[in-house]
Design a protein around this motif. Structure first.
Motif, PDB file in Angstrom:
ATOM      1  N   GLU A 253    -132.856 -44.300 -18.040  1.00  0.00           N
ATOM      2  CA  GLU A 253    -131.974 -44.101 -16.558  1.00  0.00           C
ATOM      3  C   GLU A 253    -132.625 -46.125 -16.878  1.00  0.00           C
ATOM      4  N   HIS A 254    -132.988 -47.074 -16.605  1.00  0.00           N
ATOM      5  CA  HIS A 254    -133.815 -48.083 -16.779  1.00  0.00           C
ATOM      6  C   HIS A 254    -132.715 -49.460 -16.946  1.00  0.00           C
ATOM      7  N   THR A 255    -132.056 -48.739 -17.794  1.00  0.00           N
ATOM      8  CA  THR A 255    -130.862 -49.318 -18.815  1.00  0.00           C
ATOM      9  C   THR A 255    -129.595 -49.851 -18.258  1.00  0.00           C
ATOM     10  N   LEU A 256    -129.772 -48.043 -17.657  1.00  0.00           N
ATOM     11  CA  LEU A 256    -128.472 -48.223 -17.006  1.00  0.00           C
ATOM     12  C   LEU A 256    -128.007 -48.808 -15.586  1.00  0.00           C
ATOM     13  N   ARG A 257    -129.510 -48.660 -15.106  1.00  0.00           N
ATOM     14  CA  ARG A 257    -129.695 -49.097 -14.068  1.00  0.00           C
ATOM     15  C   ARG A 257    -129.398 -50.780 -14.046  1.00  0.00           C
ATOM     16  N   GLN A 258    -129.881 -51.272 -14.869  1.00  0.00           N
ATOM     17  CA  GLN A 258    -130.070 -52.407 -15.484  1.00  0.00           C
ATOM     18  C   GLN A 258    -128.584 -53.496 -15.119  1.00  0.00           C
ATOM     19  N   SER A 259    -127.265 -52.714 -15.044  1.00  0.00           N
ATOM     20  CA  SER A 259    -125.848 -53.430 -15.200  1.00  0.00           C
ATOM     21  C   SER A 259    -125.547 -53.582 -13.901  1.00  0.00           C
TER      22      SER A 259
ATOM     23  N   GLY B 108    -119.590 -52.517 -13.404  1.00  0.00           N
ATOM     24  CA  GLY B 108    -119.236 -50.744 -12.833  1.00  0.00           C
ATOM     25  C   GLY B 108    -119.503 -49.574 -13.387  1.00  0.00           C
ATOM     26  N   ARG B 109    -119.516 -48.618 -13.020  1.00  0.00           N
ATOM     27  CA  ARG B 109    -119.971 -47.464 -12.919  1.00  0.00           C
ATOM     28  C   ARG B 109    -119.420 -46.968 -14.901  1.00  0.00           C
ATOM     29  N   LEU B 110    -118.087 -46.755 -14.568  1.00  0.00           N
ATOM     30  CA  LEU B 110    -116.912 -46.294 -15.703  1.00  0.00           C
ATOM     31  C   LEU B 110    -117.641 -47.445 -17.056  1.00  0.00           C
TER      32      LEU B 110
ATOM     33  N   ASP C  95    -110.544 -49.473 -14.077  1.00  0.00           N
ATOM     34  CA  ASP C  95    -111.073 -47.604 -14.294  1.00  0.00           C
ATOM     35  C   ASP C  95    -109.829 -46.457 -14.775  1.00  0.00           C
ATOM     36  N   SER C  96    -109.224 -47.583 -13.535  1.00  0.00           N
ATOM     37  CA  SER C  96    -108.113 -45.811 -13.210  1.00  0.00           C
ATOM     38  C   SER C  96    -106.940 -45.800 -14.273  1.00  0.00           C
TER      39      SER C  96
END
Length: 602
Positions: free
Chosen positions: A425-431, A434-436, A485-486
């Motif tokens: 979770e910490h790794t992902l939130r540091q990015s 964009g989400r994808l 993304d689309s």
């Protein structure tokens, strides 16, 4: 294609021990065994002859100073050879790996940026202080493991974990945090393995080891780019079909027959279609199960085979034989992987080998490149926090169930050191992407090489079969990194660009069918009274679990009773994962200690 191994340092490994290391990955290279050793170092390989059958003897030698062993394929070796010949280099055969000493002599470690292929390479450079350099390809298609012995100032490496352990200097100690990692993500990924102190080289890595110094890891980037415009969806789809066709055509080049894996899904069907457009007489392979089971895709695979005129092989696997395969699968993987498809993969590659093929092309990696999993769409369209639900979609059991399964002591350990879920979770939130893009980058860097590609690599080479993976080639990876993304996930639909690329080529039934996982339907197969349930029950011995003190035996017993009376996919997968872990502990005689602290390297 080969298996490689070796060491550098102040330890002395005799010829008998090196032979034992080599023998434990013999199936990955049965055509030739060789080793070169001097004071303080040795490198060796087991060769599976695919290109340049009469040449390619390893280790490759470049002058007085360069010694190289190589596992994989270099698809652009002809073009690189011509450039090197213009610079005055000469070659004794046409094998792809023969160019490596000259390429390294010309460019140093920058040589790797010119390679188009899948590879793990080890280089001994004898100039000045002896150095060892280990290299992996951009997607991590070819595995390489290592262990650094601080006391002996020695690094050992090998393509497979059982082989690496045969050096006998490496303690078979459980990395205790790996248990939480395994149940949270179905496999230990990144640089860590389930063996404490044993590491896997990540994709696009260079590991430098100078005699007497601790190894240093760095990352590299390729010079190869897709050169495909991404301004218009229709034009990009047309370019992608052409480019994928060129990639597949390159992967069909070999001095032995090449086949394809056709599961009946979009990804492998497109590869089979493109291969058939390049070569006549393609053989395609599909695996299904004796009896009537959910998730059976053989009808779709048959339709693709008929459309493109392949010689189609339907490999039938009898679920009554699953328990006989489990020990071999666990051994060849080297560490637990909770995906039940490991059994099917093992059987499929065995059938491909028995049909006379050393090479097959698969559709692995398309979902990670083009956005193909439902969890991607769910994360993109989730209102509010998406991180925790996404992490939850990766695992064997949710956080509450994991907590129930752990023993009191192991719960205390996780509390003290932090859960792997918290670290991810910490790794992902540091990015800051964009989400994808954050999700796909995470999957390509960590999950794809560990969960998918190592499974394919180890289980195919257990039967002397090389699997080539066009969707993971560097130019496809470059294109995938640049898509909006689309074009990947749109309106709840996945892989939009790849579906558009396939329109007019694949049957409508493939394009319109509901996506389903390529996996083993264990929720139906693991029922009370069936052989698989009995095998899992035997693996989860209550007294053994109590003695190990990692899991709560009462919680495991409760799961067994639940599956016996009210079977479900979630319960079946959890039991399967626990059983695989127990079989791994037993087969590798792994010791368990609570003294090791948690460290997530991501």
């Amino acid at each position: 294609m080969c298996r490689i191994f070796g060491y550098l340092g102040y330890d002395f490994v005799d010829a008998k021990r090196l032979k034992a290391v080599s023998d434990l990955q013999f199936k990955g290279g049965p055509d030739q065994q060789s080793v070169l050793s001097e004071s303080n170092w040795a490198i060796g390989n087991n060769r599976l002859s695919i290109v340049g059958l009469d040449g390619g003897e390893q280790p490759y030698v470049g002058g007085e100073h360069i010694r190289i062993v190589f596992n994989g394929e270099i698809y652009n070796h002809h073009a690189l050879r011509k450039k090197l010949e213009l610079k005055g280099y000469q070659f004794t055969d046409t094998c792809d790996g023969t160019i490596l000493p000259a390429l390294y002599a010309e460019y140093g470690t920058e040589f790797v940026r010119y390679l188009d292929g899948m590879f793990a390479i080890a280089i001994i450079d004898l100039r000045d202080t002896v150095t060892l350099t280990l290299v992996t390809d951009p997607s991590g298609m070819k595995s390489l493991y290592y262990y650094w012995d601080e006391q002996k100032q020695t690094i050992y490496f090998s393509s497979e974990l059982p082989s690496l352990l045969a050096f006998e200097r490496i303690p078979k100690q459980l990395w205790l945090s790996g248990v939480d990692f395994y149940l949270t993500t179905k496999v230990v990924f990144g640089e860590r393995t389930m063996f404490d102190g044993v590491y896997a080289l990540p994709p696009s890595s260079l590991l430098h080891a100078r005699l007497g110094e601790k190894p240093k890891l760095q990352r590299w980037s390729t010079h190869l780019y897709a050169n495909i415009p991404t301004d218009n969806l229709e034009e990009t789809a047309a370019h992608l079909r052409k480019h994928l066709g060129e990639e597949v055509n390159s992967l069909l080049l070999a001095d032995v027959p090449v086949s394809t894996v056709n599961s009946g899904g979009l990804d492998s069907s497109l590869i089979t279609a493109l291969a058939s457009g390049s070569n006549d007489g393609i053989h395609s392979f599909n695996l299904s199960y004796v009896g009537d089971w959910p998730l059976d895709e053989k009808a779709y695979a048959r339709e693709v085979a008929q459309r493109f005129g392949t010689t189609h092989h339907e490999v039938l696997m009898d679920p009554r034989n699953f328990q006989k395969l489990l020990p071999s699968v666990v051994t060849h993987l080297g560490q637990p992987n909770a995906d039940p498809i490991t059994l099917s993969s093992y059987a499929l590659f065995e059938a491909i080998q028995q049909a006379g093929f050393k090479v097959t092309i698969s559709g692995d990696g398309a979902d990670e490149m083009f956005g193909g999993y439902d969890r991607f769409a769910e994360a993109v369209h989730t209102l509010g926090d998406w991180v925790k639900p996404y992490i939850g979609s990766l695992g064997v059991a949710d956080a509450h169930q994991r907590w129930e399964l752990y023993s009191d002591d192991y719960r205390s350990f996780v509390k003290e050191n932090g859960s792997i879920e918290d670290h991810i979770e910490h790794t992902l939130r540091q990015s800051n992407r964009g989400r994808l893009d954050t999700i796909l980058s995470f999957e390509r860097e960590y999950r794809l090489p560990s969960y998918h590609l190592r499974r394919v690599d180890h289980l195919s080479m257990a039967h002397s079969v090389e699997v080539r993976v066009p969707y993971c080639q560097p130019r496809i990876l470059d294109l995938a990194n640049r898509l909006p993304d689309s074009w990947r996930v749109d309106g709840g639909k996945v892989k939009k660009l790849l579906y558009r690329t396939s329109e007019g080529l694949l049957p409508d039934s493939i394009l319109t069918r509901k996506k389903q996982p390529f996996t083993l339907p264990i929720d139906a197969m693991m029922r009370k009274g069936l052989p698989l349930f009995t095998a899992i029950e035997q693996a989860l011995d209550r007294e053994t679990i109590r003695r190990q003190n990692v899991f709560n035996p009462k919680a495991v017993e409760k799961l067994l009773q639940l599956q016996a009376t009210a079977p479900s996919g979630k319960t079946a997968l959890t039991l399967w994962s626990l059983a695989i872990f127990q079989l791994w502990l037993d087969q590798f005689q792994v010791s368990i200690s609570s003294s090791k602290q948690y460290q997530f390297e991501g």
